[in-house]
Design an enzyme around this catalytic site. Structure first.
Site, PDB file in Angstrom:
ATOM      1  N   GLU A 424     -20.681  47.384 -76.538  1.00 25.50           N
ATOM      2  CA  GLU A 424     -21.965  47.769 -76.034  1.00 25.50           C
ATOM      3  C   GLU A 424     -21.937  48.687 -74.538  1.00 25.50           C
ATOM      4  O   GLU A 424     -22.402  49.620 -74.614  1.00 25.50           O
ATOM      5  CB  GLU A 424     -22.792  46.596 -75.556  1.00 25.50           C
ATOM      6  CG  GLU A 424     -24.020  46.832 -74.934  1.00 25.50           C
ATOM      7  CD  GLU A 424     -25.251  47.330 -75.865  1.00 25.50           C
ATOM      8  OE1 GLU A 424     -26.519  47.720 -75.367  1.00 25.50           O
ATOM      9  OE2 GLU A 424     -24.710  47.597 -76.925  1.00 25.50           O
ATOM     10  N   THR A 553     -35.786  59.667 -82.389  1.00 21.92           N
ATOM     11  CA  THR A 553     -34.677  58.842 -81.975  1.00 21.92           C
ATOM     12  C   THR A 553     -34.888  57.482 -82.625  1.00 21.92           C
ATOM     13  O   THR A 553     -33.721  56.876 -82.520  1.00 21.92           O
ATOM     14  CB  THR A 553     -35.105  58.592 -80.417  1.00 21.92           C
ATOM     15  OG1 THR A 553     -33.862  58.049 -79.745  1.00 21.92           O
ATOM     16  CG2 THR A 553     -36.410  57.717 -80.222  1.00 21.92           C
TER      17      THR A 553
END
Length: 566
Positions: A424, A553
């Site tokens: 992440e 997106t």
């Protein structure tokens, strides 16, 4: 996917009639017959810049049907496990088989994957989703305050895009979807957009971070969710201001009602036409006070809270080059990329060992109140593909080259972990810069000396951004290595994430995959984005060509208008 992730999105009802005739022409065009098997789903002027690699001209077979079929089966598996355990809920809990309400209780997984099942030709699955979306889905009531950012990209975008795909004849279904079903789906999109409308009712037109559907007003987040709880005004980041444009423009085109596009245009206008001095042209200080239209802090980034603002600038220009603001969107994107190149892109000091690459990785930094911050996240891995898309469209090989390097950087974070999945967030030691973060532990130092960077948040949350960039890189260059990288990612995802009731987040990508390394959570973008992009890398290149579609997106495709449509 873009991340307003502490920011929001809009739609307000100020009945301007100005552009109605223009959109009526668009509607007439949409009613023309199209064939999915034709060379183009609609007429593209020869003057339009081409983006996608011409595989046939170069004698290259783009598709890998066997791998496309494997990805498609994973999507089927995802659908049916959700159907069995959590149908109509936002998310399935993939380990326990429970469910989770994360997006106001409107069946986020089901709605968000409408375009995926349609693109993949999963007829039974798509028709079940379509029936639910038309006959059961009810946007009149919301569990909790509504986040307009998430609601726009996941729900509104999916509904509008599905209608766009159906109108284009983009289907391999055995029977056409009835016109009344298509119209009912569009009515759902209009109803939702109208419910989101109060979000635009701020003094500046910028979107409120939340909407109270019961009272029909925009509002702030609940206290514990506010990024600046002691500040008197609502603040949002660039992603929340900017990421409405594709979805609302598409809705205006389909309905002939310009209000949706007008609201979305107004929502990001203070950033696009920034009246405040920019230290680095194009890179926006954030967040912004929506009441005064002024920057509240000095944060600049292509990561969470900022990302899809930059993403949508170039995509808005490509989607509608005749829009009155289109050249401004283009120029602002170029400014942002050039300022990023000059101020936020630096190599690490350490190359990987053994050195399988000629240079140390090129990292995308952030700026926070005077500091160059050596931190990058999985969310920012979209940037490589976005730069390759814009650079190719604008014939800027220097920008394409930057994008390719960033795609490679994100690949490098994948290939060295125990799961072969990137984390992440990670840090590194940048060349020629004072580091905001240093490798203070022996474990971090060992990672840095071996790979050139170290992990600070080891989760993988089923995110799509790395394979999203592989999709753009493959469709733009035709280079098979991107297919190879995508297949490596796909097999790693399935190995690490597969659970009894779906596909689960991974707790720590640096540990071996297995049931003890999973979290009982699965966001809708696993099916909406990650699997869709993987499928599009291996299916026929005519499917969702980059010369004919622009992806939101959340990976929902919108048709590119004819160059001379006005």
């Amino acid at each position: 996917m873009g991340s307003g992730r502490s920011f929001s999105r809009p739609s307000s009802r100020l009945r301007n009639i100005g552009l109605g005739s223009v959109f009526a022409l668009f509607i007439f065009y949409l009613l023309l017959p199209h064939s999915f098997d034709s060379d183009s789903l609609f007429n593209i002027s020869t003057s339009r810049p081409r983006v996608q690699f011409d595989f046939r001209k170069h004698g290259v077979v783009a598709a890998d049907p066997g791998k496309a079929a494997r990805v498609k089966e994973t999507m089927k598996d995802t659908f049916w496990r959700y159907r069995e355990a959590a149908w109509g809920m936002d998310e399935v809990r993939p380990i326990s088989g429970g469910n989770r309400t994360s997006r106001n209780g409107w069946a986020a997984t089901l709605v968000d994957t409408l375009t995926t099942t349609l693109v993949m030709g999963l007829e039974k699955e798509f028709m079940l989703e379509l029936d639910y979306a038309i006959n059961t889905l009810n946007f009149s009531h919301a569990v909790d305050l509504v986040d307009p950012f998430e609601t726009t990209i996941r729900y509104l975008g999916a509904l509008v895009s599905t209608v766009d795909l159906l109108d284009a004849g983009f289907t391999t279904l055995s029977k056409p979807v009835p016109q009344e079903a298509r119209d009912a789906l569009l009515r759902q999109a209009v109803f939702l957009a109208d419910k989101l409308a109060p979000g635009f009712d701020s003094p500046t037109g910028m979107i409120w971070p939340r909407i109270n559907f019961t009272e029909g007003v925009g509002c702030r987040e609940i206290l514990r969710e506010r990024p600046y709880p002691d500040y008197n005004h609502a603040t949002i980041g660039p992603a929340r201001a900017g990421s409405n444009w594709l979805e609302n423009y598409g809705l205006s085109r389909l309905t002939g009602d310009p209000i949706y596009a007008a609201n979305a245009t107004k929502a990001w206008k203070p950033l696009v036409y920034n009246r405040w001095k920019e230290q680095w042209p194009g890179l926006i200080d954030a967040p912004w006070d929506i009441m005064t239209g002024t920057p509240f802090d000095q944060q600049r980034s292509w990561g969470a809270g900022h990302d899809s603002y930059y993403e949508y600038l170039i995509k808005a220009h490509i989607l509608s080059p005749t829009d009155e603001h289109s050249t401004k969107y283009r120029d602002r994107w170029i400014q942002a990329v050039e300022s990023t190149r000059d101020h936020l892109l630096f190599r690490g000091t350490v190359n990987s060992r053994p050195a399988s690459y000629p240079n140390a990785p090129l990292f995308l930094h952030q700026y926070r109140s005077g500091w160059i911050v050596n931190e990058m996240g999985h969310l920012a891995c979209f940037a490589g593909g976005n730069m390759m898309l814009g650079g190719t469209y604008l014939k800027r090989p220097d920008i394409v080259a930057l994008g390719k390097e960033l795609v490679e950087t994100c690949r490098r974070t994948y290939e060295v972990t125990a799961t072969r999945i990137g984390p992440e967030y990670w840090h590194w030691d940048p060349v020629g810069q004072v580091s905001a973060f240093t490798a203070d532990t022996e474990w971090h130092q060992m990672q840095r000396d071996k790979t050139g960077w170290w992990v600070i948040d080891a989760r993988w949350m089923l995110r799509p951004e790395t394979v999203e960039s592989y999709f753009y890189a493959y469709r733009i260059t035709g280079e098979k290595k991107y297919q190879d990288w995508a297949w490596d990612a796909y097999t790693a995802y399935v190995r690490a994430a597969k659970a009894d009731h779906g596909y689960a987040e991974v707790q720590d990508v640096t540990r071996a995959p297995g049931p003890d390394n999973q979290s009982d959570k699965a966001e809708s973008f696993w099916g909406a984005e990650t699997l869709k992009y993987l499928y599009l890398i291996f299916c026929d290149d005519k499917v969702a060509s980059l010369d004919e579609w622009v992806f939101s997106t959340e990976a929902h495709p919108f048709r590119i208008l004819d160059w001379n449509s006005k």
